[in-house]
Design a protein around this motif. Structure first.
Motif, PDB file in Angstrom:
ATOM      1  N   UNK A  77       0.798  -1.366  -0.110  1.00 47.82           N
ATOM      2  CA  UNK A  77      -0.104  -0.015   0.046  1.00 47.82           C
ATOM      3  C   UNK A  77       0.902   1.258  -0.050  1.00 47.82           C
ATOM      4  N   UNK A  78       2.178   1.269   0.638  1.00 49.06           N
ATOM      5  CA  UNK A  78       2.840   2.554   0.773  1.00 49.06           C
ATOM      6  C   UNK A  78       3.040   3.051  -0.735  1.00 49.06           C
ATOM      7  N   UNK A  79       3.530   2.295  -1.661  1.00 49.62           N
ATOM      8  CA  UNK A  79       3.781   3.160  -3.034  1.00 49.62           C
ATOM      9  C   UNK A  79       2.449   2.941  -3.928  1.00 49.62           C
ATOM     10  N   UNK A  80       1.700   1.488  -3.510  1.00 43.85           N
ATOM     11  CA  UNK A  80       0.451   1.194  -4.455  1.00 43.85           C
ATOM     12  C   UNK A  80      -0.558   2.377  -4.326  1.00 43.85           C
ATOM     13  N   UNK A  81      -0.827   2.916  -3.023  1.00 46.41           N
ATOM     14  CA  UNK A  81      -1.939   3.888  -2.550  1.00 46.41           C
ATOM     15  C   UNK A  81      -1.519   5.186  -3.337  1.00 46.41           C
ATOM     16  N   UNK A  82      -0.174   5.514  -3.055  1.00 41.66           N
ATOM     17  CA  UNK A  82       0.277   7.073  -3.647  1.00 41.66           C
ATOM     18  C   UNK A  82       0.142   6.814  -5.309  1.00 41.66           C
ATOM     19  N   UNK A  83       0.458   5.724  -5.875  1.00 42.04           N
ATOM     20  CA  UNK A  83       0.438   5.756  -7.319  1.00 42.04           C
ATOM     21  C   UNK A  83      -1.120   5.879  -7.914  1.00 42.04           C
ATOM     22  N   UNK A  84      -1.926   5.043  -7.008  1.00 42.53           N
ATOM     23  CA  UNK A  84      -3.411   5.242  -7.279  1.00 42.53           C
ATOM     24  C   UNK A  84      -4.302   6.113  -7.005  1.00 42.53           C
ATOM     25  N   UNK A  85      -3.460   7.155  -6.060  1.00 43.87           N
ATOM     26  CA  UNK A  85      -4.181   8.492  -5.456  1.00 43.87           C
ATOM     27  C   UNK A  85      -4.513   9.381  -6.601  1.00 43.87           C
ATOM     28  N   UNK A  86      -3.620   9.555  -7.364  1.00 42.35           N
ATOM     29  CA  UNK A  86      -3.660  10.795  -8.350  1.00 42.35           C
ATOM     30  C   UNK A  86      -3.802  11.854  -7.674  1.00 42.35           C
ATOM     31  N   UNK A  87      -4.612  12.749  -7.996  1.00 47.01           N
ATOM     32  CA  UNK A  87      -5.132  14.084  -7.555  1.00 47.01           C
ATOM     33  C   UNK A  87      -6.051  14.138  -6.396  1.00 47.01           C
ATOM     34  N   UNK A  88      -6.554  12.915  -5.857  1.00 47.24           N
ATOM     35  CA  UNK A  88      -7.474  13.004  -4.724  1.00 47.24           C
ATOM     36  C   UNK A  88      -7.124  13.779  -3.513  1.00 47.24           C
ATOM     37  N   UNK A  89      -7.970  14.421  -2.940  1.00 49.37           N
ATOM     38  CA  UNK A  89      -7.715  15.470  -1.645  1.00 49.37           C
ATOM     39  C   UNK A  89      -6.996  14.524  -0.765  1.00 49.37           C
ATOM     40  N   UNK A  90      -5.703  15.156  -0.029  1.00 48.58           N
ATOM     41  CA  UNK A  90      -5.017  14.180   0.851  1.00 48.58           C
ATOM     42  C   UNK A  90      -5.825  14.138   1.790  1.00 48.58           C
ATOM     43  N   UNK A  91      -6.589  15.230   2.310  1.00 46.20           N
ATOM     44  CA  UNK A  91      -7.388  15.029   3.585  1.00 46.20           C
ATOM     45  C   UNK A  91      -8.529  13.888   3.476  1.00 46.20           C
ATOM     46  N   UNK A  92      -9.194  13.853   2.432  1.00 42.37           N
ATOM     47  CA  UNK A  92      -9.914  12.710   2.451  1.00 42.37           C
ATOM     48  C   UNK A  92      -9.475  11.289   2.448  1.00 42.37           C
ATOM     49  N   UNK A  93      -8.058  11.164   1.741  1.00 41.54           N
ATOM     50  CA  UNK A  93      -7.368   9.738   2.053  1.00 41.54           C
ATOM     51  C   UNK A  93      -7.166   9.590   3.464  1.00 41.54           C
ATOM     52  N   UNK A  94      -6.566  10.650   4.337  1.00 40.36           N
ATOM     53  CA  UNK A  94      -6.214  10.843   5.531  1.00 40.36           C
ATOM     54  C   UNK A  94      -7.278  10.266   6.447  1.00 40.36           C
ATOM     55  N   UNK A  95      -8.699  10.650   6.199  1.00 37.84           N
ATOM     56  CA  UNK A  95      -9.894  10.251   6.831  1.00 37.84           C
ATOM     57  C   UNK A  95     -10.373   8.614   6.515  1.00 37.84           C
ATOM     58  N   UNK A  96     -10.068   8.439   5.216  1.00 38.72           N
ATOM     59  CA  UNK A  96     -10.510   6.906   5.191  1.00 38.72           C
ATOM     60  C   UNK A  96      -9.542   6.079   5.665  1.00 38.72           C
TER      61      UNK A  96
END
Length: 421
Positions: A77-96
């Motif tokens: 998930x360390x590289x995978x999530x960041x590769x898949x996150x694209x331009x999604x708001x980082x706040x939303x990712x932190x909350x999820x």
């Protein structure tokens, strides 16, 4: 876990709290609590292995899968999530990610079987790698530019505290109630952090995404590859052994549950002090600081089985081990930051990923050795891995490889050039 994001730290255009310092620092505090909860949850089973193994009727080696499982998933998930996150708001990712952590703790606390326990630990792994990669970058964007290093240091303090005191905290709560209470208490902490983050953390948009090409560019470099391999062996040396420290103290050194809690608390406290003490020397000579810590780790792992019948000597050895590992993450993170100064996001993702691989493989292989040959033999494996890590460190000096004199990416310390790398 050091850097991610496409905006300068503290960029006012992305910082709705720029004119509200108190709210900004409260937001940083919410991420700090989240970091503490994440890393505490990761290391919690280390001090609870005997109780969990006994309740579910599994061997200590099998119980070690509670550390192996999240490690494997976090490595992905360390590289995978960041590769898949694209331009999604980082706040939303932190909350999820915080929601997943809360679910992990609740599932673990109420698990009716060891299989369900591993499901809860898998959820931790799925969220852990991404959080470590995001947390510090988010902190740097919550405050004014000149305060970014302080915000980053605050998050690092949460990570450091969890790394060194998460295990004794869990064993202390388990001693008062049960191992399930340890997971429930951590779940409450996660819930507090989640609510605080939802209320205080502003939008953290990203205009660029981590690219696979960046990761491949680093992996093509001999220096970067050797550095990551060194990280893997040193972390593997620690976690192949530390995962089973509580069973060792109980079964081989005849320590009571209460004594184990106190010993692990001592490990945590002295490790916390070591982290800050070495920060004063790591900038002047990174190689020497790292080498000294690896040697102390190696000697401690060799001494533990030999001294197991002398309680004071065992305690002293555990404390020496705490000194070593209290400083090793800092030394290696600065090493990687210097090695990947031109691609900090890719370097951070690979660093977090390789650490999780080391945790997963180390605890898994260690568990197999524990079940078939005993914990003292497993400690011998840890010492051997430390020797290999030390040899890899020496290879940089031998071939004259110097790091660029780049400041630490996290902004916590700005090391001077280390010409002995």
């Amino acid at each position: 876990m050091m850097m991610e994001g496409s905006h300068p730290a503290g960029d006012a255009t992305n910082n709705p709290h720029a004119d509200s310092p108190l709210r900004a620092w409260l937001a940083v505090g919410s991420v700090t609590v989240g970091a503490f909860a994440f890393v505490t949850t990761e290391f919690l089973p280390v001090g609870l292995l005997p109780q969990v193994a006994a309740e579910f009727g599994v061997t200590p080696g099998t119980a070690g899968l509670m550390v192996t499982t999240p490690g494997i998933l976090a490595a992905i998930s360390a590289p995978g999530m960041m590769l898949g996150a694209g331009r999604i708001d980082r706040r939303l990712i932190l909350l999820v990610l915080s929601v997943l952590l809360l679910a992990s703790n609740l599932i673990s606390a109420f698990a009716p079987s060891f299989t369900v326990m591993l499901v809860g630990r898998a959820l931790l792994g799925a969220s852990l790698g991404g959080f470590w990669t995001l947390a510090l970058a988010a902190a740097g964007r919550l405050v004014h530019p000149h305060e970014a290093p302080k915000a980053t240091a605050m998050i690092l303090a949460g990570v450091t505290c969890a790394t060194v005191i998460g295990v004794p905290l869990g064993t202390f709560i388990a001693g008062l109630a049960s191992w399930r209470a340890s997971f429930m208490a951590t779940g409450v902490l996660v819930a507090v952090a989640l609510v605080a983050q939802a209320m205080l953390v502003p939008a953290l948009p990203s205009k660029a995404a981590l690219r696979m090409a960046d990761l491949l560019a680093l992996l093509r470099r001999t220096h970067s590859r050797r550095s990551l391999i060194m990280v893997a062996f040193v972390f593997g040396a620690h976690f192949s052994s530390y995962t089973f420290i509580a069973p060792f103290l109980q079964q081989y050194a005849d320590f009571s549950a209460q004594s184990i809690t106190l010993v692990l608390l001592g490990f945590g406290i002295i490790g916390f002090v070591s982290n800050f003490a070495v920060s004063a020397t790591v900038g002047r000579n990174l190689s020497a600081s790292l080498a000294a810590m690896i040697v102390i780790l190696m000697v401690s792992l060799l001494a533990m089985p030999a001294l197991r019948h002398a309680a004071p000597a065992v305690v002293a050895t555990v404390l020496a081990w705490g000194i070593a590992f209290g400083a090793i993450p800092l030394c290696l993170s600065v090493w990687i930051q210097r090695s990947t100064a031109d691609l900090p996001e890719a370097g951070s993702a690979l660093f977090v990923g390789i650490i999780q691989v080391a945790i997963a493989v180390g605890s898994s292989v260690g568990g197999g050795i524990v079940d078939h040959a005993g914990i003292p033999t497993d400690f011998g494996l840890g010492a051997a891995l430390a020797v290999i890590g030390l040899a890899l460190l020496g290879s940089f000096r031998a071939i004259g490889k110097d790091h660029a004199a780049a400041p630490a990416a996290a902004g916590v310390i700005a090391p001077a050039p280390d010409c002995n790398c």
